[in-house]
Write a protein that holds these residues in place. Structure first.
Motif, PDB file in Angstrom:
ATOM      1  N   GLN A  95     -17.139  24.698   2.797  1.00  0.00           N
ATOM      2  CA  GLN A  95     -16.030  23.518   3.105  1.00  0.00           C
ATOM      3  C   GLN A  95     -16.591  23.169   4.338  1.00  0.00           C
ATOM      4  OE1 GLN A  95     -12.713  23.958   4.166  1.00  0.00           O
ATOM      5  NE2 GLN A  95     -11.608  24.886   2.810  1.00  0.00           N
ATOM      6  N   LEU A  96     -17.770  23.099   4.725  1.00  0.00           N
ATOM      7  CA  LEU A  96     -18.297  22.361   5.977  1.00  0.00           C
ATOM      8  C   LEU A  96     -19.742  21.558   5.132  1.00  0.00           C
ATOM      9  CD1 LEU A  96     -19.113  21.733   9.214  1.00  0.00           C
ATOM     10  CD2 LEU A  96     -20.673  23.457   8.665  1.00  0.00           C
ATOM     11  N   VAL A  97     -19.726  23.104   4.371  1.00  0.00           N
ATOM     12  CA  VAL A  97     -21.368  22.306   3.519  1.00  0.00           C
ATOM     13  C   VAL A  97     -20.905  20.955   2.590  1.00  0.00           C
ATOM     14  CG1 VAL A  97     -22.695  23.461   1.165  1.00  0.00           C
ATOM     15  CG2 VAL A  97     -23.163  24.006   3.749  1.00  0.00           C
ATOM     16  N   SER A  98     -19.838  21.660   1.403  1.00  0.00           N
ATOM     17  CA  SER A  98     -19.377  20.364   0.982  1.00  0.00           C
ATOM     18  C   SER A  98     -19.205  18.702   1.493  1.00  0.00           C
ATOM     19  CB  SER A  98     -18.030  20.779   0.360  1.00  0.00           C
ATOM     20  OG  SER A  98     -17.051  20.017   0.367  1.00  0.00           O
ATOM     21  N   GLU A 102     -21.547  15.210   1.110  1.00  0.00           N
ATOM     22  CA  GLU A 102     -20.727  14.677   0.161  1.00  0.00           C
ATOM     23  C   GLU A 102     -20.989  13.250   0.685  1.00  0.00           C
ATOM     24  OE1 GLU A 102     -15.951  13.293   0.667  1.00  0.00           O
ATOM     25  OE2 GLU A 102     -16.689  15.341   0.389  1.00  0.00           O
ATOM     26  N   VAL A 103     -21.490  13.776   1.930  1.00  0.00           N
ATOM     27  CA  VAL A 103     -22.451  11.908   3.388  1.00  0.00           C
ATOM     28  C   VAL A 103     -24.355  12.504   1.761  1.00  0.00           C
ATOM     29  CG1 VAL A 103     -23.568  10.893   4.969  1.00  0.00           C
ATOM     30  CG2 VAL A 103     -21.154  11.957   5.041  1.00  0.00           C
ATOM     31  N   LEU A 354     -18.767  14.304   9.069  1.00  0.00           N
ATOM     32  CA  LEU A 354     -19.558  13.889  10.722  1.00  0.00           C
ATOM     33  C   LEU A 354     -20.767  14.386  10.977  1.00  0.00           C
ATOM     34  CD1 LEU A 354     -17.963  12.117  12.918  1.00  0.00           C
ATOM     35  CD2 LEU A 354     -17.122  14.031  14.082  1.00  0.00           C
ATOM     36  N   ALA A 355     -20.718  15.496  11.083  1.00  0.00           N
ATOM     37  CA  ALA A 355     -21.736  16.381  11.407  1.00  0.00           C
ATOM     38  C   ALA A 355     -22.957  15.411  10.940  1.00  0.00           C
ATOM     39  CB  ALA A 355     -22.068  17.150  10.989  1.00  0.00           C
ATOM     40  N   ALA A 356     -23.322  15.372   9.180  1.00  0.00           N
ATOM     41  CA  ALA A 356     -24.307  15.103   8.219  1.00  0.00           C
ATOM     42  C   ALA A 356     -25.013  13.723   9.114  1.00  0.00           C
ATOM     43  CB  ALA A 356     -24.300  14.729   6.598  1.00  0.00           C
ATOM     44  N   GLN A 357     -23.296  12.115   9.460  1.00  0.00           N
ATOM     45  CA  GLN A 357     -23.960  11.132   9.257  1.00  0.00           C
ATOM     46  C   GLN A 357     -24.274  11.042  11.007  1.00  0.00           C
ATOM     47  OE1 GLN A 357     -19.352  10.043   9.617  1.00  0.00           O
ATOM     48  NE2 GLN A 357     -20.022   9.736   7.849  1.00  0.00           N
TER      49      GLN A 357
END
Lengths: 390, 390
Positions: A95-98, A102-103, A354-357
């Motif tokens: 789920q985290l990876v998905s 997305e970002v 959030l992490a990706a951003q």
DNA sequence: TTGTAAGCGTTATCAA
DNA sequence: TTGATAACGCTTACAA
């Protein structure tokens, strides 16, 4: 489509390059480059024409070439250090990876995902990725209380964001948070004021890397509110791996909350496990066999919670009448048991986004920051109720 | 280590290149390249010296440069097309990925892993990866009965291996395998001899891509052997998504096995679901409420099996006395329920290793092949027993 | 506004 | 056995 089978395999279609576009649009390669990268220095007219031709040809920048000239590899990395066996039932990471993707996919950035055995291999992999210029940055998961990764990454100059951090909080005045390991017993009660703890969690910025994190302390407080409010006074927290940062935060928070309510550390305490159903079940058995068993147990993941519920059933201990159960992290698991489990729900894909951003912000030259994710909420189901009088 | 914080971030250490090695070893760049790539045309002495210098400098080939000149990107891709919500409790993929990476990391090959919403996005991603030259090949998972991917990949000339295939088996003489959707009822019994089916499963090679697969037909036969041997005559298979190739194979096999034993298709049949706990539970409820409920249910994954067991408990139906349960795929889940669930166990990391090896073989110019994985075995636990006499 | 040319770090093809 | 040298496809000064 082309002829099937071997033919298609031998004669792969040629990929269009910038040169093809230039020829076809009747301009120079550099004009094409400018046009496609939204840079000034090319007329509106040319830009439009180049764009159209690129579209027609189905052109996509060769990522290797772009990485070689520009600085960017166009890829980020995520390493999961887990012994193969521990890769159990965990919806969390997928789920985290998905959420992360997305970002990233909106920006055409790829994600290198690797599962390795241990932290040493993980560090070696960062070095390799760095030397190979394979990734522009990495997302560091499962931060630990003693974590070599931030320092390594900072030294390499490989941009990174710690997910779930802070990885290594500043020196704790009252010593590191400790819980009795499953085997041993009793931990010396190290009192600390709620204010102290709150201050700590309010400024957990790691000096080396940006961090996104969830406020486990507050979440634990919510769980305690719920259970205390129901009347529970003997509450045990069956935690996960002792070395993880969030485990430490939860343990510390539980203690703070106990102190605040004047509860004894023998009655309200944490024990650590490896997150497996086996250790979760084992810890539960030990607790239930004790002279004065807890009236409520908080499990650090869904798998252990279900295993614990199963142990209770096996012992003929009724949930929630004789024992209340809370699972940290919700999943289908919590909804298929009987009774369904009260769980701490968090938006994991959202956390990933959030992490990706944040990592993208760092790559764009943003400042080191500490960003806090949404506070989890407690989804009360049938596994928690007032303890039976005794 | 360098100074921490901003300093490290601003002035990242320079990565050594082949030029640095050449200078330091006092040879030309091409000699270095030959030496490091195990090619002839350089003396033993030079080779050793170059190697030593490379080691000292901690050199790793810049993957972009290598991809640009050589053909190889040094990365493979794996796309998982799943609606975000369906990313439930599934240890399967993480285990598969960990097996794949055991093979890849030994060869320094990276894995691009991406989660997308649907098949269309997946195909678009293949096109993009291909155009960007981002990957040398891909592993295709969740093959379907009608699958556009093999043809697309073959047309692009992007090497691929279908994992869990065959994706699109040859035309089935008796028509496609069908099961009643959960909502409807009754399927016309399309008899087919066991021999026919066996032949079909023995030669499932997809004409376009290599395939690694598990013999679901034989596995289903094993499950039937187990249940039939215990005395069960009313057996329902709660299958997963109807469009998936392995679902079709299992359904077809169940029918074949029923025919072989002269069992009625109303008594032994399959219903399809979306793999979720919700639909698994719903299907179970419907079955148990029927006039002549099944004495045994086979679930296509562990989550549905646990949900089903939970429904039985809720109905007061004792497992295994009044109902036997089998889960296809084992996990911690099957071991935390009460009773523990009989499950079909397979070596998922091993399957991943096999798939990765096969893709590497294809990349090395090997022939298209169909490789069969280990046959799953049935781990009999407490959820299966002889049906109670009635 | 446009085109020319150098460079990114490899590999591969030549002569020497 | 070696060492120049030209690709590979893109970005980016710099010149026209």
């Amino acid at each position: 489509m082309t002829a099937p089978g071997e033919a298609a395999r031998r004669k792969p279609a040629r990929r269009p390059t910038i040169k093809d576009i230039a020829r076809r649009a009747g301009v120079s390669e550099s004009a094409v480059s400018f046009a496609l990268n939204d840079r000034p220095g090319v007329s509106q007219d040319t830009r439009a024409r180049v764009r159209r031709v690129a579209e027609e040809l189905g052109w996509q920048a060769n990522s290797a070439a772009r990485a070689l000239s520009g600085e960017r590899a166009g890829a980020l990395g995520l390493v999961l250090a887990r012994p193969a066996q521990t890769l159990g039932v965990e919806s969390f990471f997928l789920q985290l990876v998905s959420g992360i993707q997305e970002v990233l996919s909106a920006r055409q950035i790829a994600l290198l995902f690797q599962v390795v055995e241990d932290l040493g291999t993980e560090c070696a992999l960062y070095r390799r990725w760095w030397a190979e210029r394979r990734v522009d940055g990495v997302l560091v998961v499962d931060p630990r209380t003693e974590d070599p990764r931030p320092e390594l990454l900072a030294a390499l100059g490989l941009p990174a964001v710690v997910v779930g951090g802070p990885a290594t909080p500043g020196p704790d005045p009252s010593g590191p948070a400790t819980a009795e390991p499953t085997a041993k017993s009793a931990a010396e009660p190290t009192a600390k004021s709620a204010a102290e703890s709150a201050a700590e969690s309010a400024a957990p910025a790691h000096p080396l890397l940006s961090t996104v994190w969830a406020d486990d302390a507050k979440a634990m407080a919510r769980v305690l509110d719920h259970l205390y409010g129901l009347g529970h006074r003997r509450i045990v927290h069956i935690a996960g791996l002792p070395g993880l940062a969030h485990t430490a935060r939860r343990i510390r928070s539980l203690r703070t909350e106990a102190d605040r309510r004047g509860l004894d550390h023998r009655q309200v305490r944490s024990v650590t496990t490896d997150y497996s159903d086996a250790e979760g079940a084992e810890a539960t058995r030990r607790l239930l066999d004790a002279a004065r068993p807890p009236t409520a147990i908080v499990y650090d993941n869904d798998v252990m919670a279900v295993a614990g519920a199963s142990v209770a059933a096996e012992r003929g201990i009724s949930v929630p009448d004789a024992l209340s159960i809370v699972a940290w992290d919700d999943s289908a698991l919590c909804r298929v048991t009987h009774p369904r489990l009260t769980a701490l729900v968090r938006d994991t894909p959202g956390f990933g986004r959030l992490a990706a951003q944040e990592l993208l912000a760092v790559l764009d030259g943003g400042p080191l920051r500490t960003v806090q994710g949404e506070l989890p909420h407690l989804e009360a189901r049938e596994s928690t109720a007032a303890p039976s009088p005794r």
